[in-house]
Design a protein around this motif. Sequence first.
Motif, PDB file in Angstrom:
ATOM      1  N   ILE A  25      30.385 -71.040  51.783  1.00 31.78           N
ATOM      2  CA  ILE A  25      30.902 -72.284  52.369  1.00 31.78           C
ATOM      3  C   ILE A  25      32.177 -72.699  51.637  1.00 31.78           C
ATOM      4  N   ILE A  26      32.138 -72.645  50.305  1.00 29.83           N
ATOM      5  CA  ILE A  26      33.325 -72.991  49.514  1.00 29.83           C
ATOM      6  C   ILE A  26      34.471 -72.048  49.855  1.00 29.83           C
ATOM      7  N   ARG A  27      34.172 -70.749  49.946  1.00 26.21           N
ATOM      8  CA  ARG A  27      35.193 -69.750  50.313  1.00 26.21           C
ATOM      9  C   ARG A  27      35.907 -70.167  51.598  1.00 26.21           C
ATOM     10  N   ASP A  28      35.132 -70.563  52.598  1.00 22.79           N
ATOM     11  CA  ASP A  28      35.729 -70.922  53.880  1.00 22.79           C
ATOM     12  C   ASP A  28      36.465 -72.249  53.831  1.00 22.79           C
ATOM     13  N   LEU A  29      35.961 -73.198  53.065  1.00 27.22           N
ATOM     14  CA  LEU A  29      36.614 -74.509  52.978  1.00 27.22           C
ATOM     15  C   LEU A  29      37.860 -74.480  52.099  1.00 27.22           C
ATOM     16  N   LEU A  30      38.006 -73.442  51.274  1.00 29.13           N
ATOM     17  CA  LEU A  30      39.240 -73.309  50.494  1.00 29.13           C
ATOM     18  C   LEU A  30      40.444 -73.131  51.418  1.00 29.13           C
ATOM     19  N   GLU A  31      40.210 -72.649  52.637  1.00 36.83           N
ATOM     20  CA  GLU A  31      41.274 -72.489  53.626  1.00 36.83           C
ATOM     21  C   GLU A  31      41.662 -73.815  54.268  1.00 36.83           C
ATOM     22  N   LEU A  39      32.064 -73.501  60.610  1.00 37.16           N
ATOM     23  CA  LEU A  39      31.330 -72.963  59.465  1.00 37.16           C
ATOM     24  C   LEU A  39      30.159 -72.103  59.919  1.00 37.16           C
ATOM     25  N   MET A  40      29.464 -72.529  60.980  1.00 36.25           N
ATOM     26  CA  MET A  40      28.344 -71.743  61.509  1.00 36.25           C
ATOM     27  C   MET A  40      28.804 -70.331  61.878  1.00 36.25           C
ATOM     28  N   HIS A  41      29.988 -70.221  62.458  1.00 36.22           N
ATOM     29  CA  HIS A  41      30.492 -68.918  62.888  1.00 36.22           C
ATOM     30  C   HIS A  41      31.075 -68.105  61.740  1.00 36.22           C
ATOM     31  N   SER A  42      31.650 -68.770  60.749  1.00 35.25           N
ATOM     32  CA  SER A  42      32.312 -68.020  59.674  1.00 35.25           C
ATOM     33  C   SER A  42      31.338 -67.591  58.573  1.00 35.25           C
ATOM     34  N   VAL A  43      30.252 -68.327  58.387  1.00 33.25           N
ATOM     35  CA  VAL A  43      29.258 -67.962  57.380  1.00 33.25           C
ATOM     36  C   VAL A  43      28.178 -67.142  58.088  1.00 33.25           C
ATOM     37  N   THR A  44      28.406 -65.861  58.172  1.00 35.81           N
ATOM     38  CA  THR A  44      27.554 -64.953  58.931  1.00 35.81           C
ATOM     39  C   THR A  44      26.122 -64.940  58.400  1.00 35.81           C
ATOM     40  N   GLY A  45      25.172 -65.128  59.326  1.00 32.07           N
ATOM     41  CA  GLY A  45      23.760 -65.028  58.984  1.00 32.07           C
ATOM     42  C   GLY A  45      23.080 -66.331  58.602  1.00 32.07           C
ATOM     43  N   ILE A  46      23.831 -67.400  58.451  1.00 29.12           N
ATOM     44  CA  ILE A  46      23.237 -68.677  58.058  1.00 29.12           C
ATOM     45  C   ILE A  46      22.650 -69.369  59.290  1.00 29.12           C
ATOM     46  N   THR A  47      21.540 -70.067  59.097  1.00 32.43           N
ATOM     47  CA  THR A  47      20.963 -70.836  60.196  1.00 32.43           C
ATOM     48  C   THR A  47      21.527 -72.254  60.160  1.00 32.43           C
ATOM     49  N   GLN A  48      21.391 -72.948  61.270  1.00 33.54           N
ATOM     50  CA  GLN A  48      21.880 -74.329  61.346  1.00 33.54           C
ATOM     51  C   GLN A  48      21.187 -75.202  60.311  1.00 33.54           C
ATOM     52  N   LYS A  49      19.878 -75.016  60.150  1.00 33.29           N
ATOM     53  CA  LYS A  49      19.106 -75.808  59.194  1.00 33.29           C
ATOM     54  C   LYS A  49      19.572 -75.562  57.754  1.00 33.29           C
ATOM     55  N   VAL A  50      19.800 -74.312  57.407  1.00 32.42           N
ATOM     56  CA  VAL A  50      20.233 -73.972  56.051  1.00 32.42           C
ATOM     57  C   VAL A  50      21.655 -74.466  55.804  1.00 32.42           C
ATOM     58  N   LEU A  51      22.534 -74.328  56.799  1.00 31.80           N
ATOM     59  CA  LEU A  51      23.900 -74.833  56.648  1.00 31.80           C
ATOM     60  C   LEU A  51      23.879 -76.343  56.441  1.00 31.80           C
ATOM     61  N   THR A  52      23.121 -77.046  57.252  1.00 37.44           N
ATOM     62  CA  THR A  52      23.025 -78.506  57.126  1.00 37.44           C
ATOM     63  C   THR A  52      22.522 -78.898  55.746  1.00 37.44           C
ATOM     64  N   ASN A  54      22.629 -77.176  52.909  1.00 33.87           N
ATOM     65  CA  ASN A  54      23.614 -76.868  51.874  1.00 33.87           C
ATOM     66  C   ASN A  54      24.791 -77.827  51.909  1.00 33.87           C
ATOM     67  N   LEU A  55      25.256 -78.184  53.101  1.00 35.81           N
ATOM     68  CA  LEU A  55      26.362 -79.140  53.211  1.00 35.81           C
ATOM     69  C   LEU A  55      25.957 -80.501  52.646  1.00 35.81           C
ATOM     70  N   ARG A  56      24.746 -80.946  52.936  1.00 34.36           N
ATOM     71  CA  ARG A  56      24.275 -82.232  52.393  1.00 34.36           C
ATOM     72  C   ARG A  56      24.212 -82.193  50.873  1.00 34.36           C
ATOM     73  N   SER A  57      23.669 -81.104  50.345  1.00 37.17           N
ATOM     74  CA  SER A  57      23.572 -80.945  48.899  1.00 37.17           C
ATOM     75  C   SER A  57      24.954 -80.947  48.245  1.00 37.17           C
ATOM     76  N   MET A  58      25.891 -80.251  48.860  1.00 36.71           N
ATOM     77  CA  MET A  58      27.244 -80.182  48.304  1.00 36.71           C
ATOM     78  C   MET A  58      27.966 -81.516  48.405  1.00 36.71           C
ATOM     79  N   GLU A  59      27.652 -82.278  49.421  1.00 38.44           N
ATOM     80  CA  GLU A  59      28.223 -83.629  49.537  1.00 38.44           C
ATOM     81  C   GLU A  59      27.646 -84.528  48.443  1.00 38.44           C
ATOM     82  N   GLU A  60      26.347 -84.438  48.226  1.00 40.70           N
ATOM     83  CA  GLU A  60      25.688 -85.254  47.197  1.00 40.70           C
ATOM     84  C   GLU A  60      26.220 -84.962  45.798  1.00 40.70           C
ATOM     85  N   THR A  61      26.588 -83.707  45.541  1.00 40.69           N
ATOM     86  CA  THR A  61      27.075 -83.342  44.211  1.00 40.69           C
ATOM     87  C   THR A  61      28.591 -83.463  44.079  1.00 40.69           C
TER      88      THR A  61
END
Length: 106
Positions: A25-31, A39-52, A54-61
């Motif tokens: 996710i960080i790799r893609d957001l560096l762009e 993000l769903m399309h660029s992070v191959t293999g991630i599910t919507q639930k897992v992406l959500t 991880n994004l929440r966790s990264m926002e919290e931190t």
Amino acid sequence: MPKEVPACPVEMTLQLIGNKWKVLIIRDLLEGTKRFNELMHSVTGITQKVLTSNLRSMEETGLLTRKVYPEVPPRVEYTLTETGYSLKPILDSMVMWGTEYKKNFV
């Protein structure tokens, strides 16, 4: 920020970005800023639930910010914070190391 802060700086870093999905996710957001579906399309293999999750966790931190636009359907954009961008040298080092490894061992 995590409730318990490890004494070891390496452990602290791993606690913040220590899974495959967060690093990608960080790799893609560096762009630049990306929408959820991008993000769903660029992070191959991630599910919507897992992406959500991880994004929440990264926002919290404090690694990224989330901006919601009051539209129908809602538009949500994610952008790295200054702290998130400060991880760029770590990812650059991972790219160099991975490139050398592939060259020598794969």
